[in-house]
Design an enzyme around this catalytic site. Structure first.
Site, PDB file in Angstrom:
ATOM      1  N   SER A 127       0.850  -1.194   0.000  1.00  0.00           N
ATOM      2  CA  SER A 127       0.000   0.000   0.000  1.00  0.00           C
ATOM      3  C   SER A 127       0.890   1.251   0.000  1.00  0.00           C
ATOM      4  O   SER A 127       2.118   1.152   0.073  1.00  0.00           O
ATOM      5  CB  SER A 127      -0.907  -0.006   1.226  1.00  0.00           C
ATOM      6  N   TYR A 128       0.239   2.393  -0.031  1.00  0.00           N
ATOM      7  CA  TYR A 128       0.961   3.657  -0.141  1.00  0.00           C
ATOM      8  C   TYR A 128       1.986   3.797   0.999  1.00  0.00           C
ATOM      9  O   TYR A 128       1.624   3.693   2.185  1.00  0.00           O
ATOM     10  CB  TYR A 128      -0.046   4.815  -0.087  1.00  0.00           C
ATOM     11  N   PRO A 129       3.252   4.030   0.661  1.00  0.00           N
ATOM     12  CA  PRO A 129       4.293   3.932   1.704  1.00  0.00           C
ATOM     13  C   PRO A 129       4.562   5.220   2.478  1.00  0.00           C
ATOM     14  O   PRO A 129       5.446   5.223   3.321  1.00  0.00           O
ATOM     15  CB  PRO A 129       5.532   3.548   0.892  1.00  0.00           C
ATOM     16  N   ARG A 130       3.869   6.311   2.195  1.00  0.00           N
ATOM     17  CA  ARG A 130       4.122   7.539   2.970  1.00  0.00           C
ATOM     18  C   ARG A 130       2.923   7.853   3.846  1.00  0.00           C
ATOM     19  O   ARG A 130       1.927   8.419   3.405  1.00  0.00           O
ATOM     20  CB  ARG A 130       4.439   8.696   2.038  1.00  0.00           C
TER      21      ARG A 130
END
Length: 892
Positions: A334-337
DNA sequence: GCAAGGTC
């Protein structure tokens, strides 16, 4: 049908939002925009507020559309004085002109009646809202009106939250957007001004300084500061010796831990040892055991991912984020930030486990955890994105080594979050020997819990339980005193640095890796084995330089101070322009002060980088560390102690080590300054020269201005008489060039050469304590024993002069005589007066009551040179003031 | 050639 344009912060989010809002019925627009900026558009038909059916168009930007910069006139490093950067005009430019983001937005906005902004819900997102509105203002009519433009507020990318946001649209918050504008402007002006100035100042100044850019920034510099702080802690660490009792007892033998741990006084340790030695047995007071837990991890956010990649996998945050980005764009994670480390309520954790179950690497674990599913821990919901989780199964062969390790970690970490805690039993036996307590503990694993899948955190070997029975006596096999020393801390690890940055609000999850990368690339720190951060000479010198000039420049609190001011703008409690002007003014003043004092930093640079510093000779000893200091001759001449990292300014002229003499106040080796035999000369202490020890001693003064009561080199000991010319000076005997002796005024240029070739000259009646000296000479001058030390005619201190028997210059050939330099007839042919050569001019128009050129006027006065030559007789004009009165003035 | 913040 009316058209509604919706804009998200990034393409991935636009796709997710469109899918949710259209219930999966959206279509991707085929047409690619000329800029090919990667932002696609999704379309569907639905209901919007009171409009009934409308046509939705959902697209995105790629982060900020605009960035702030100086106008072109101020881009020149050569033509613009950096101080102008605090007031010069700025302009917003498109972040990446190639992407043509503004044109793209305007193109997508054509024919739209409404604008709905889905930017991330933080201040930066709010700012981008206004960048989007600005880009479409000529296309969407009345875009700044609340009836046209809306803002969606959402805290998670879930069906419920997103649809809820659509039902309760608000409006963009201008204050929050403005606070970002202010931050951008401050960062730009401060960062660029300092960076340009520093770079240009140090550029080409030092041969071995191979850094083309010496940058400063409100985030990168405090980041560097953390690394140097630890370096300094290590350097200044003083080990302490401590003692502890080592006691073994029982069969099988067990080593017991002493309850006191460490004792820092040896005699006390020995006393305690002897007390224990009086006993042959230890009493088992208690044997108890309890269950303990080690918690499973929280859901993974960016900062934790970076920390573990660095400390556990040896992959730096910058690279870790590049890898994570790739895994994300390929759909594996999933989105890493994200800052969020708590799963949303309706997050389908089981679905993720199902994805992982077929794996040949950790499928067994995934299946086991699925059948023993545990509720994850609570954490923080920052309202940005869900925690980082696996999305698609991969095998080892799909990636390169590091990508696999990051992916494998993310999968195992996820499984860990829905596993059991680790459980173990601790058994502790407490024993007593006399009054001293000892213990031994053993840990035994009960349930490996999450460490079954997070194997790197596995529990150590089971320890054998202590073989003791409560209430029993155990034979002491041996007891002895062990000695050890406290050790310095280790260098900062990258993981620790990330934690520090997070704690102090330096950077964001997205920018932390950038700042760390920056200070590495700029050659301020090196990353060594174990991902420890070792500051380079350049990094150390920079930070020490800031600390010398303005410590705030490197303090982590400076960023939070600015953030605090910006929050006032965001909350609407302070005016944008007021804060902006106020902060700019403060930093402009700081900058100007920095420029004025750059030599303080330059001294450190020169000491570290100048080839001269390398060839600089070992000179006198530092009083603090007793090491030799380096003598740096280039102006400003100075001594540098590399161990203490301190510079000591020196007078301009010859500076030599003055034999083995030391300053009694600070232990620094004394130096002799001179401008030649016929010039000024005096001994001085490099420390006192820069930091006068007495209130009445001027800065940059030698021992001839020091009022130390007993030091053999001080004004008090060697002072002879008030100066024959100036109002305030005292003539002081100077032995630094012996056998060329002279009296020199400690204020003006008067010099009286005398008694050439004498082996010893001493001033009479000195070397007594300050109190007796004061009382006897000043308060009771009539006492006969001390009137003998002064000339009855002129009040000057008498001197005792010794020649070697065969080299006597006295007319009667005697070896030793005591008398007055000015009045004694036996001395007059041995005394000459002149002015210091190649030294400053004495003001000729200064009103003087006629110089008292005793020596010049005396018989055989020799080559009396200078302004005072031949004027006035011995007692003509102003009579010399009583020397004691003169010196007494120094004590007031 | 500079800052820091977004995102790829």
């Amino acid at each position: 049908m009316k058209n509604v344009l919706m804009v998200a912060e990034k393409p991935s989010l636009a796709a997710s939002l469109a899918a949710i809002l259209s219930n999966g019925r959206c279509t991707a627009k085929r047409e690619r925009f000329a800029g090919n900026n990667g932002c696609s558009t999704h379309e569907w038909t639905g209901h919007f507020r009171n409009e009934g059916a409308v046509h939705f168009r959902m697209t995105s930007v790629c982060g900020h559309v605009m960035s702030l910069d100086f106008t072109s006139k101020y881009q020149s490093w050569d033509k613009v004085d950096p101080v102008e950067l605090f007031s010069c005009p700025t302009e917003k430019k498109e972040c990446s002109p190639k992407q043509q983001m503004r044109a793209f937005l305007a193109h997508e906005a054509r024919g739209c009646d409404y604008l709905v902004l889905w930017l991330d819900c933080d201040k930066e997102g709010e700012n981008i809202c206004y960048e989007v509105m600005d880009a479409v203002q000529h296309v969407i009519h009345n875009v700044y009106s609340h009836q046209v433009t809306y803002r969606a507020h959402f805290s998670a990318i879930t069906d419920k939250d997103i649809k809820g946001a659509m039902e309760s649209l608000g409006h963009p918050n201008e204050n929050e957007a403005k606070s970002v504008d202010a931050r951008q402007e401050l960062d730009l002006r401060i960062g660029c001004a300092f960076t340009r100035f520093q770079t240009k100042f140090f550029q080409g100044r030092y041969g071995d300084l191979d850094s083309s850019l010496i940058s400063y920034g409100p985030c990168q510099t405090p980041t560097l500061g953390f690394c140097v702080k630890r370096h300094d802690d290590i350097e200044t660490f003083k080990p302490e010796t401590f003692w502890y009792l080592q006691l073994t007892a029982g069969q099988p033998e067990v080593t017991l831990e002493w309850a006191r741990g460490r004792v820092f006084k040896k005699d006390i340790a020995i006393m305690l040892l002897n007390r224990v030695k009086e006993h042959k047995e230890a009493t088992v007071e208690s044997v108890s055991s309890k269950e303990s837990f080690k918690s499973k991890p929280q859901a993974l956010n960016t900062v934790e991912l970076m920390r573990i990649c660095s400390s556990g996998l040896g992959i730096g945050p910058f690279q870790a984020m590049q890898v994570a980005e790739r895994l994300y764009t390929q759909g594996y994670i999933s989105y890493p930030r994200t800052e969020t480390n708590q799963y949303p309520e309706n997050f389908d954790l089981h679905a993720v486990l199902r994805v992982l179950q077929p794996s040949s690497e950790f499928g067994d674990e995934a299946r086991a955890i699925a059948s023993d599913f545990q509720t994850p821990r609570k954490g923080k919901d920052a309202g940005d994105h869900p925690p980082i989780t696996p999305m698609k199964l991969a095998s080892r062969n799909d990636f390169d080594r590091d990508t696999w390790r990051v992916y494998d970690f993310i999968c195992r970490h996820f499984m860990g979050t829905v596993s059991r805690d680790l459980k173990y039993r601790t058994t502790t036996a407490k024993l007593r020997v006399g009054l001293e307590s000892f213990s031994c503990t053993a840990n035994v694993l009960l349930d490996a819990g999450f460490t079954k899948v997070m194997t790197w955190q596995a529990f150590g070997k089971d320890e054998p339980a202590p073989p003791f029975v409560q209430g029993s006596q155990v034979a002491i096999n041996e007891v002895r005193l062990a000695e050890s020393q406290t050790g310095p801390p280790d260098y900062l690890t990258e993981a620790e640095l990330i934690t520090l940055m997070e704690q102090h609000g330096i950077g964001t999850d997205a920018s932390i890796p950038v700042h760390i990368n920056n200070i590495c690339q700029r050659n301020y720190v090196r990353i060594e084995s174990g991902r420890k951060l070792i500051p380079t000479t350049l990094g150390i010198v920079l930070v020490h330089g800031y600390q010398k000039i303005d410590p705030e420049l490197v303090l982590p609190t400076m960023r939070s101070e600015v953030e605090r001011m910006l929050t006032l703008i965001a909350k609407g409690s302070a005016d944008f322009n007021d804060v902006r002007r106020h902060a700019t003014k403060i930093f402009k003043l700081k900058f100007m002060f920095f420029v004025q004092n750059i030599t303080s930093m330059d001294m450190l640079f020169e000491s570290s980088f100048s080839p001269l510093a390398e060839s600089g000779k070992a000179h006198s000893r530092c009083g603090k560390c007793r090491r030799y200091m380096k003598y740096i001759q280039t102006k400003p001449a100075r001594l540098y102690c590399s161990h203490c990292d301190e510079n000591y300014t020196l007078p301009n002229g010859n500076v030599k080590v003055y034999r083995e003499f030391k300053c009694p106040l600070d232990d620094f080796g004394l130096l002799a300054f001179s401008t030649g035999v016929k010039g000024r000369s005096y001994p001085f202490c490099p420390y006192c020269y820069n930091h006068p020890p007495f209130r009445d001693m001027p800065k940059f003064g030698g021992c001839n201005t020091c009022t130390h009561p007993t030091c053999p080199h001080s004004l008090n000991t060697l002072g002879i008489s008030t100066c024959v010319e100036c109002e305030t000076g005292v003539l002081v005997l100077d032995s630094t060039l012996s056998p060329s002796w002279k009296l020199g005024c400690n204020r003006c240029d008067v010099i009286i050469n005398c008694f050439k070739g004498a082996t010893k000259i001493s001033v009479e009646g000195k070397q007594c304590s300050i109190v007796s000296w004061f009382l006897l000479n000043l308060l009771t001058p009539s006492l006969s024993m001390h009137t003998e030390t002064k000339c009855n005619d002129c009040g000057a201190q008498l001197v005792n002069v010794v020649y070697k028997s065969d080299k006597s210059k006295f007319k009667d050939g005697s070896e030793e005589k005591t008398g007055c330099i000015f009045c004694s007839v036996e001395f007059s042919h041995l005394v000459e007066k002149h002015r210091a050569v190649a030294s400053r001019q004495v003001r000729s128009n200064a009103p003087r009551g006629g110089p008292n050129a005793a020596a010049a006027g005396g018989p055989g006065g020799g080559s009396a040179a200078g302004a005072g030559a031949g004027r006035g007789g011995r007692h003509g004009g102003r009579p010399p003031k009583d020397k004691m009165a003169q010196l007494a003035a120094y004590f007031v």
